[in-house]
Scaffold this active site. Structure first.
Site, PDB file in Angstrom:
ATOM      1  N   ASP A 205      60.692  98.100 123.256  1.00 56.91           N
ATOM      2  CA  ASP A 205      61.306  98.357 121.955  1.00 56.91           C
ATOM      3  C   ASP A 205      61.473  97.088 121.115  1.00 56.91           C
ATOM      4  O   ASP A 205      61.801  97.167 119.936  1.00 56.91           O
ATOM      5  CB  ASP A 205      62.664  99.043 122.160  1.00 56.91           C
ATOM      6  N   ASP A 491      69.153  96.850 119.223  1.00 59.04           N
ATOM      7  CA  ASP A 491      67.830  97.339 119.654  1.00 59.04           C
ATOM      8  C   ASP A 491      67.370  96.658 120.951  1.00 59.04           C
ATOM      9  O   ASP A 491      66.182  96.364 121.133  1.00 59.04           O
ATOM     10  CB  ASP A 491      66.761  97.107 118.562  1.00 59.04           C
TER      11      ASP A 491
HETATM   12  N1  LIG Z   1      53.780  86.399 123.013  1.00 58.95           N
HETATM   13  C1  LIG Z   1      55.088  86.460 123.235  1.00 58.95           C
HETATM   14  N2  LIG Z   1      55.705  85.526 123.992  1.00 58.95           N
HETATM   15  C2  LIG Z   1      57.017  85.613 124.262  1.00 58.95           C
HETATM   16  N3  LIG Z   1      57.833  86.600 123.800  1.00 58.95           N
HETATM   17  C3  LIG Z   1      57.274  87.537 123.033  1.00 58.95           C
HETATM   18  C4  LIG Z   1      55.891  87.523 122.711  1.00 58.95           C
HETATM   19  N4  LIG Z   1      55.615  88.606 121.940  1.00 58.95           N
HETATM   20  C5  LIG Z   1      56.792  89.256 121.778  1.00 58.95           C
HETATM   21  N5  LIG Z   1      57.778  88.614 122.428  1.00 58.95           N
HETATM   22  C6  LIG Z   1      59.202  89.025 122.561  1.00 58.95           C
HETATM   23  O1  LIG Z   1      59.384  89.709 123.805  1.00 58.95           O
HETATM   24  C7  LIG Z   1      60.590  90.458 123.748  1.00 58.95           C
HETATM   25  C8  LIG Z   1      60.525  91.706 124.591  1.00 58.95           C
HETATM   26  O2  LIG Z   1      59.539  92.529 124.115  1.00 58.95           O
HETATM   27  P1  LIG Z   1      59.388  94.079 124.415  1.00 58.95           P
HETATM   28  O3  LIG Z   1      60.538  94.835 123.917  1.00 58.95           O
HETATM   29  O4  LIG Z   1      58.054  94.416 123.880  1.00 58.95           O
HETATM   30  O5  LIG Z   1      59.356  94.211 125.998  1.00 58.95           O
HETATM   31  P2  LIG Z   1      60.493  94.648 127.037  1.00 58.95           P
HETATM   32  O6  LIG Z   1      61.761  93.941 126.703  1.00 58.95           O
HETATM   33  O7  LIG Z   1      59.917  94.441 128.367  1.00 58.95           O
HETATM   34  O8  LIG Z   1      60.654  96.209 126.839  1.00 58.95           O
HETATM   35  P3  LIG Z   1      61.936  97.110 126.503  1.00 58.95           P
HETATM   36  O9  LIG Z   1      62.421  96.645 125.149  1.00 58.95           O
HETATM   37  O10 LIG Z   1      61.404  98.504 126.482  1.00 58.95           O
HETATM   38  O11 LIG Z   1      62.914  96.867 127.592  1.00 58.95           O
HETATM   39  C9  LIG Z   1      60.817  90.707 122.256  1.00 58.95           C
HETATM   40  O12 LIG Z   1      62.001  90.078 121.895  1.00 58.95           O
HETATM   41  C10 LIG Z   1      59.654  90.032 121.559  1.00 58.95           C
HETATM   42  O13 LIG Z   1      60.065  89.384 120.393  1.00 58.95           O
END
Ligand SMILES: Nc1ncnc2c1ncn2[C@@H]1O[C@H](COP(=O)(O)OP(=O)(O)OP(=O)(O)O)[C@@H](O)[C@H]1O
Length: 537
Positions: A205, A491
């Protein structure tokens, strides 16, 4: 894909958004004396009376009990066309390899020289139009992949499970991989809106949050947010957005839902906090148990959604409380009235699930008279002005002020599921112009905590006596203590531990969904609200 095609095709889901016209057979074409294609209410049926089936098709028999009749649900049909020489008719579809996985497959049928090409062409156009219903065909997608999402396999998941389905649907794809936190916001801010029909975040998310904020930071923010649907291809650990809009956190099922997704206006929330400007939130804001759960388990991302189970046990054992003050613009104050609101929108709206037609409650509609300008935002095209000012302004008249000396969990949501199967806001709707606010005051014993948690999965949670559930249009939350380690989650992303204010903007954003709204079943017994309760509501 001619080889190794499936031996049956089952419905991956009900095509609720794609009514196919009259019941029964509505169109058919003959491919020579032995092969007939029939367009039924919800499926394409192929009757093959040929003795040598393998010559005629790449698919073995499937569907009906008769060995040479096969049926493909219209919802699963991705594309259909004649080859340029008009000698072969192909149908691309999503085959249900498992209940959790779809795979792109193709049916390929020789067209006899005697066949009428104009008739075939009309049949294929009808087939596509009924298969897509209100969904736009061949959407141009701008795909943003977060390689760090969830267990870190978003790029592989996209290539393996989504790309073949999107390409079989003839969707032109532009694929970009993020290199740093904040990159998706930059991409959204600079996006050429005219070149794409949808932004697909392959992530959890966190990336959609960035994309909404990137679109919201543009001088033409309102046009960008209202005109460009943002969707998620679930590759993270929570994947709430996909659960709510597509009813799945499986990438290939979500890919099909994107192909067949219908336009859905969608509420967004502005959040202001001193020192960090105005942010958009599409999912939730939390303080207390849920915020701690979201943020303190980030290092366990490799576990996928198991991280939340482990984290919950740890936090319940710790028994933390979070004293704070809440000022809130309450719109619907008790659970039966919330049920009644839900019922009236489902039954009264003109969308598939009643969501898209009705205006927000009177006090929540945008009114020029009540708006206040927000510094830094263009009145004409930028974000809508804040009706209640920012967290630094005086608390507006008419807001209820409540002291929570022993808050255990504050959770305010704009979507229903916060991760697969966890329907924390059962009455949430995509565009009712309201946020769902849940408060649990403590102390909460381990037994009660587990009871509440299990209730989230079983649907009993909404009626749990410790759960205070209301619909609100704005609020301010003020932590009583200064805690450098305190957590507020917006979020699922960590925000500073200090007062913040939120207000909703009805239908400011746009997304795609299966049915024009959320997939959750609503609060238990919403359809059984008694008349006297309606009168009281
Ligand atoms: N290339 C990158 N390197 C490091 N961080 C990144 C990169 N691209 C995006 N992010 C950051 O990674 C964070 C987590 O992303 P994302 O929500 O897609 O995954 P998640 O936390 O595993 O999933 P969920 O939100 O469903 O728990 C976000 O804050 C985003 O800004």
């Amino acid at each position: 894909m001619a080889e190794g095609t499936p031996d049956n095709v089952a419905a991956a889901s009900v095509p609720a958004a794609n009514p196919a016209g009259k019941a029964g057979i509505v169109e058919s074409v003959e491919l020579g004396p032995k092969v007939t294609l029939l367009l039924e209410h919800d499926a394409l049926v192929v009757h093959d009376r040929s003795s040598n089936k393998s010559r005629r098709t790449s698919c073995p028999p499937m569907g009906h009990s008769h060995t040479n009749t096969r049926s493909i649900p219209l919802y699963n049909i991705l594309w259909a066309e004649l080859t340029p020489d008009s000698q072969t008719l192909t149908v691309d579809y999503a085959h249900e390899a498992k209940s959790t996985k779809l795979r792109a497959a193709q049916l390929s049928l020789p067209v006899p020289a005697t066949a009428s090409v104009p008739q075939m062409t009309t049949f294929l156009a009808t087939l596509l139009s009924r298969s897509y219903g209100r969904a736009r065909q061949r959407k141009r997608a701008y795909v943003i992949i977060n390689p760090n999402a969830g267990p870190g396999e978003a790029d592989k998941l996209f290539e393996r499970e989504a790309r073949p389905i999107l390409e079989a649907a003839r969707m032109p794809l532009t694929v970009v991989t993020t290199t740093h936190r904040g990159h998706a916001a930059e991409l959204a801010r600079d996006l050429d809106l005219g070149a794409y029909d949808v932004v697909v975040a392959c992530s959890g998310d966190g990336l959609p949050h960035e994309v909404f904020n990137g679109l919201g930071s543009r001088p033409d923010a309102r046009a960008a947010l209202g005109g460009m649907p943002v969707v998620m291809l679930p590759c993270g650990s929570g994947n709430a957005m996909a659960c709510n809009l597509f009813g799945t956190h499986r990438p290939s099922l979500a890919a099909l839902a994107i192909v067949k997704g219908v336009d859905t206006p969608f509420d967004l929330v502005s959040v202001t906090q001193e020192g960090s400007g105005r942010k958009l939130s599409f999912l939730s804001q939390s303080l207390g148990l849920i915020a701690d759960l979201d943020i303190t388990t980030e290092h366990m991302r490799f576990m996928g959604s198991t991280r939340f189970t482990v984290g919950f046990a740890w936090l319940v054992w710790k028994k933390n409380l979070y004293p704070c003050d809440l000022a809130v613009k309450v719109e619907i104050d008790h659970k039966d009235a919330v049920r009644e609101h839900y019922r009236s929108r489902v039954e009264g709206g003109d969308g598939e699930n009643g969501e898209s037609g009705e205006a927000a409650p009177k006090s929540d509609r945008e009114s020029d008279a009540t708006r206040t300008a927000t510094p830094g935002h263009d009145e004409d095209g930028g974000l809508p002005p804040l009706r209640y000012g920012t967290v630094q302004d005086k608390i507006p008249e008419g807001w209820e002020i409540i002291k929570h000396e022993k808050l255990w969990s504050f959770y305010c949501g704009n979507m229903a599921y916060m991760s697969p199967g966890l329907d924390f806001f059962p009455a949430a709707m995509a565009n009712d112009g309201l946020m769902d606010m849940v408060i649990v005051d403590g102390p909460v014993s381990a037994m009660k905590a587990i009871e509440i948690q299990l209730g989230v999965e079983s649907g009993q949670y909404f009626d749990h006596p410790l759960v205070k559930y209301r619909k609100v249009s704005a609020y301010r939350l003020i932590p009583r203590v200064e805690d450098p380690n305190g957590i507020i989650s917006i979020d699922g992303e960590k925000a500073d531990f200090k007062a913040f204010q939120a207000e909703i903007h009805p239908a400011l954003g746009r997304t795609l969904s299966k049915v024009g709204g959320y997939e959750n079943p609503g609060p238990k017994h919403w359809d059984k609200v008694a008349n006297y309760e309606r009168l009281l509501a």
